[in-house]
Design a protein around this motif. Structure first.
Motif, mmCIF file in Angstrom:
data_model
loop_
_atom_site.group_PDB
_atom_site.id
_atom_site.type_symbol
_atom_site.label_atom_id
_atom_site.label_comp_id
_atom_site.label_asym_id
_atom_site.label_seq_id
_atom_site.Cartn_x
_atom_site.Cartn_y
_atom_site.Cartn_z
ATOM 1 N N VAL A 58 0.881 -1.163 0.000
ATOM 2 C CA VAL A 58 0.000 0.000 0.000
ATOM 3 C C VAL A 58 0.921 1.215 0.000
ATOM 4 N N THR A 239 -5.055 2.493 -0.715
ATOM 5 C CA THR A 239 -4.012 3.420 -1.144
ATOM 6 C C THR A 239 -4.604 4.739 -1.599
ATOM 7 N N TRP A 243 -4.584 5.981 2.416
ATOM 8 C CA TRP A 243 -3.169 5.949 2.793
ATOM 9 C C TRP A 243 -2.411 7.134 2.207
#
Length: 384
Positions: A58, A239, A243
């Motif tokens: 990720v 992602t 993230w």
């Protein structure tokens, strides 16, 4: 010499028969369990076991480091905090006050960038991705049937199962949350190389949406729903949704069942660090907004951190809830005592990662260590 050869031959025969039996009985996942956990001296999953499994990356984007508070590390651990940290094998303890790092320390050879297993803290990320999928229109509502995405759940009680039931752990399936039994479905899910097969074998045995029962299988099924709804792998969706936008300082890893099937262990197993884990807590504290951008609908956030069922006031949608005196905490929690604890009214976030939660039932709603980590954080804050 002949006797020794005979003994070795019989050992080999027994070994081959044992392996054959595991495959015949569809319990060959135990081979991986023995190799990755039990032969290493552990009786359950452990903080750095991600190194033994397949993972997907990720990626992070532009890092947004937490600022240090003006009183950064001006107060040391209390005696009680030192004691429980030593006893329970704490590896990270962080206090964030007013969105700034007020205190941080790392132990047992770990540092601020060291990766360790989130365990069930990952469930909060999956629930957040449900919120994102709702916000983007991939999923219509919390009441949308799971059968719209997973045709295996179209008959009988399963037809009544909704995506909201999965996030609030009210599926009514026959999942058995047993961490230390090698033959439980929880253990199978951790080591099996085909999670879709494991989940699709579940049966809905109680009326969905009526009551809360903690079930990692619900989160895993929810992940499958999100992947079908968005057309994206869950690690990619994490992602792009959180993230990178949350400015994580480090790329992370999310365990998958195998390279071939590539399904994340959604109920667990994001390998990251305390300060990056804390970002999701801040996002929910700030009603889904990050640096002026609404990443999650505020109504979904508010609903997530309130109990769905009056009889189960300590769980919402992917988040644990606890009122202590006049304080209202919501938190991410994981096996062996991984915690991101948020008190929004005080603008405080407490993160603890470690090897053990100490004495207490592994599945207890709130083990005593949580209260100590909270109490000692406030004792430290009150010294200033």
């Amino acid at each position: 010499m002949k006797f020794l050869k005979s003994i070795l031959k019989w050992i080999l025969i027994v070994f081959v028969l044992l392996i054959a039996t595991l495959y015949i009985t569809d319990t060959d996942y135990l081979i991986k369990a023995v190799r990755t956990i039990y032969l290493k001296g552990y009786s359950t999953a452990y903080l750095e076991d991600y190194k033994e499994f397949d993972n997907q990356v990720v990626e992070n984007g532009t890092p947004q480091p937490w600022p240090n508070h003006q009183d950064y590390n001006s107060v040391k651990e209390t005696e009680a905090l030192n004691k429980i940290n030593n006893e329970n094998g704490t590896i990270a303890y962080v206090i964030i006050k007013n969105d700034s790092i007020w205190f941080e320390n790392y132990y047992d050879g770990f540092d601020e960038n060291s990766k360790s297993n989130s365990f069930s803290m990952a469930k909060s990320y999956v629930s957040a991705m449900l919120g994102k999928a709702l916000m983007q229109g991939h999923i219509k509502s919390l009441n949308q049937p799971v059968s719209d995405f997973l045709p295996e759940f179209t008959e009988g009680l399963a037809a009544k199962l909704t995506v909201g039931d999965l996030s609030s752990m009210a599926s009514g399936t026959d999942w058995d949350e047993a961490y230390y039994s090698p033959l439980s479905i929880t253990t199978r899910a951790y080591f099996d190389d085909d999670l879709d097969k494991v989940i699709n074998g579940l049966k809905v045995v109680k009326e969905p949406g009526q009551s809360y029962t903690y079930s990692s299988g619900d989160t895993q099924m929810l992940a499958m729903v999100i992947e079908r709804a968005t057309g994206k792998k869950l690690y990619d969706y994490l992602t792009e949704s959180f993230w990178k936008p949350l400015g994580s300082e480090n790329a992370t890893l999310w365990q998958v069942d195998s390279d071939d099937h590539d399904m994340v262990k959604a109920y667990c197993c994001i390998a990251s660090n305390a300060k990056d884990f804390a970002r999701l807590g801040k996002l929910y504290k700030d009603h889904g907004k990050w640096q002026g951008k609404q990443l999650l609908d505020s109504a979904f956030v508010a609903k997530s951190i309130k109990p769905r069922f009056p009889a189960s006031p300590e769980y919402g949608y992917g988040w644990w809830l606890k009122n202590i005196d006049d304080k209202e905490f919501f938190m991410m929690r994981g096996h062996l005592g991984q915690y991101v604890i948020v008190e929004p009214n005080d603008n405080v976030i407490i993160v603890r990662l470690g090897h053990s939660k100490g004495p207490g039932d592994a599945l207890a709603t709130f083990t005593p260590d949580i209260f100590t980590y909270i109490e000692e954080a406030y004792n430290m804050l009150n010294k200033k």
